[in-house]
Scaffold this active site. Structure first.
Site, mmCIF file in Angstrom:
data_model
loop_
_atom_site.group_PDB
_atom_site.id
_atom_site.type_symbol
_atom_site.label_atom_id
_atom_site.label_comp_id
_atom_site.label_asym_id
_atom_site.label_seq_id
_atom_site.Cartn_x
_atom_site.Cartn_y
_atom_site.Cartn_z
ATOM 1 N N GLY A 139 -2.251 0.922 -2.704
ATOM 2 C CA GLY A 139 -3.327 1.649 -2.032
ATOM 3 C C GLY A 139 -4.623 1.205 -2.688
ATOM 4 O O GLY A 139 -4.733 1.186 -3.922
ATOM 5 N N ALA A 140 -5.610 0.862 -1.846
ATOM 6 C CA ALA A 140 -6.819 0.199 -2.349
ATOM 7 C C ALA A 140 -7.492 0.924 -3.525
ATOM 8 O O ALA A 140 -7.714 0.317 -4.588
ATOM 9 C CB ALA A 140 -7.784 -0.020 -1.195
ATOM 10 N N GLN B 32 5.891 2.364 3.635
ATOM 11 C CA GLN B 32 5.009 3.314 2.930
ATOM 12 C C GLN B 32 4.869 4.627 3.705
ATOM 13 O O GLN B 32 4.679 5.678 3.111
ATOM 14 C CB GLN B 32 3.614 2.690 2.715
ATOM 15 C CG GLN B 32 3.563 1.595 1.677
ATOM 16 C CD GLN B 32 3.754 0.222 2.287
ATOM 17 O OE1 GLN B 32 4.420 0.058 3.303
ATOM 18 N NE2 GLN B 32 3.172 -0.781 1.669
ATOM 19 N N ASP C 234 -8.337 -1.145 3.490
ATOM 20 C CA ASP C 234 -8.312 -1.953 2.268
ATOM 21 C C ASP C 234 -9.604 -2.714 2.050
ATOM 22 O O ASP C 234 -9.959 -3.054 0.918
ATOM 23 C CB ASP C 234 -7.130 -2.929 2.302
ATOM 24 C CG ASP C 234 -5.847 -2.171 2.047
ATOM 25 O OD1 ASP C 234 -5.286 -1.611 3.013
ATOM 26 O OD2 ASP C 234 -5.437 -2.081 0.877
HETATM 27 O O1 MRU Z 1 0.231 -2.685 0.540
HETATM 28 P P1 MRU Z 1 -0.323 -1.322 0.236
HETATM 29 O O2 MRU Z 1 0.729 -0.263 0.217
HETATM 30 O O3 MRU Z 1 -1.185 -1.328 -1.006
HETATM 31 O O4 MRU Z 1 -1.273 -0.999 1.479
HETATM 32 C C1 MRU Z 1 -1.996 0.195 1.457
HETATM 33 C C2 MRU Z 1 -2.802 0.431 2.671
HETATM 34 O O5 MRU Z 1 -2.881 -0.383 3.568
HETATM 35 C C3 MRU Z 1 -3.606 1.698 2.708
HETATM 36 O O6 MRU Z 1 -3.724 2.179 4.007
HETATM 37 C C4 MRU Z 1 -5.017 1.407 2.166
HETATM 38 O O7 MRU Z 1 -4.959 0.765 0.927
HETATM 39 C C5 MRU Z 1 -5.831 2.646 2.029
HETATM 40 S S1 MRU Z 1 -5.266 3.676 0.710
HETATM 41 C C6 MRU Z 1 -6.325 5.004 0.566
#
Ligand code: MRU
Length: 365
Positions: free
Chosen positions: A61-62, A210, A251
């Site tokens: 998550g970003a 996820q 992201d």
């Molecule tokens: O590959 P990930 O699980 O890190 O991807 C996460 C996402 O795409 C989320 O929607 C994004 O990071 C927003 S988290 C507040």
């Protein structure tokens, strides 16, 4: 790296990430690869362990990636605290370059690393051990600001959701993806706290699930009604009028409002448009990359084929079949009804409105 079963699995007890101790401390992460069936924490005491945890999505998550990387910088600099300031600076560069190579798409990673470097650039007077203390202060600041941004996003976004609505979300943009309550899920939590009855639909979010594993877990922890659907069902549940709004995280958001988010988000946005539903994106200002005019320039992470060819130990494809596995896609701004940040709501989503909202000036081409 140390694994330890966590003491509590209730909501009040789970922490996505936390710093343990003082400047010689370490980073504790909830290992998200094991959720929802196992609840285990990992202690990262080397920068390599932080890199690997980010890379394999133990922390993901970003915003959470950004916070973890900031603490990773502190860990990476611990060995340089007794040396000269020049050696400290060299090591800092090495560590930030290394952490920056963990994942390419979420801009919060690079944003946090830049903040850590700026602390060093602005502290020419400090010796190496003082620098380590200042870096820890900055990492803690990044974490607490993220928590505040999540809360503010929740407050602004909750106004966009009505009582008795069906809300579709994709991937996980909750407390597991941030230092606070999340971005998209923070909006849902805040609306529920206002007494609004919501029915959340969570796309399972292939290939790493996820939505099925993490979003549904978080919502169950908070007693918010959630139904998991396969990604391929989103259009049909919209057609059945079960959905009133879609909300996702991001992201990286380009200056024109194009949004990179988990693969599948673009399809959901198109479906929302086709069904006349609002498509909201919730993200802190640290997720904007104003150096990029449009989403075409956003680097898209390519991940290992095994994420698609295997389901746990089960092989789901012929042995040597070709696989394409981009982890993110880009939704053009024209499909985004509004972007919710800690400052308020950007609507309509245009380059001008993005800059006005963030208080920045457009770079003229
Ligand atoms: O590959 P990930 O699980 O890190 O991807 C996460 C996402 O795409 C989320 O929607 C994004 O990071 C927003 S988290 C507040």
């Amino acid at each position: 790296m140390e694994y330890r079963p966590a003491e509590s699995t209730d909501n009040a007890g789970y922490a996505t990430l936390s710093w343990q101790g003082d400047h010689s401390g370490w980073l504790r992460l909830l290992d998200q690869t094991l959720l929802p069936t196992e609840y285990c924490e990992i202690d990262c005491r080397t920068v390599k362990e932080v890199w690997e945890a980010i890379r394999r999505l133990s922390v993901r998550g970003a915003p959470a990636i950004g916070v973890a990387a900031a603490y990773g910088v502190v860990i990476g600099l611990q060995s340089a605290a007794d040396g000269s300031r020049a050696e400290f600076n060299l090591r800092l560069r090495e560590v930030t370059d290394y952490l920056a190579s963990s994942r390419p798409t979420a801009v919060n990673l690079f944003w946090a690393l830049e903040r850590m470097e700026n602390v060093a650039n602005q502290s020419a007077d400090a010796d190496a051990s003082e620098m380590l203390a200042r870096l820890l202060e900055e990492a803690r600041r990044i974490e607490s600001e993220d928590r505040e941004m999540c809360a503010a996003i929740g407050r602004h976004g909750a106004e966009l959701l009505g009582d008795n609505q069906g809300v579709l979300t994709h991937c996980n943009a909750g407390a597991l993806a941030t230092a606070g309550d999340g971005t998209a899920l923070s909006v849902i939590f805040a609306a529920a706290a206002q007494g609004k009855q919501l029915q959340v639909y969570a796309d399972e979010t292939r290939p790493l699930l996820q939505g099925a594993r993490l979003t549904s877990w978080e919502l169950c922890q908070r007693d918010i009604p959630v139904t998991v659907i396969c990604d391929s069902m989103a259009g049909w549940v919209m057609r059945e009028k079960r959905i009133d709004a879609v909300i996702t995280g991001a992201d990286r958001i380009a200056a024109n409002g194009d949004v990179a988010n988990k693969i599948g988000t673009y399809s959901v946005a198109l479906l929302a448009k086709a069904h006349g539903l609002p498509f909201y994106v919730a993200a802190p200002s640290s997720t904007f990359d104003l150096a990029l005019a449009t989403g075409d320039e956003i680097p898209i992470e390519q991940r290992d084929a095994s994420e698609i060819t295997q389901l746990g130990a089960q092989q789901t494809t012929p042995e040597h079949v070709d696989v394409y596995n981009p982890a993110f896609d880009v939704t053009p701004a024209e499909y985004v009804t509004a972007i919710i940040t800690e400052r308020g709501v950007i609507q309509p989503v245009t380059t001008e409105n993005v800059h006005n909202h963030l208080g920045t000036e457009a770079i003229s081409s």
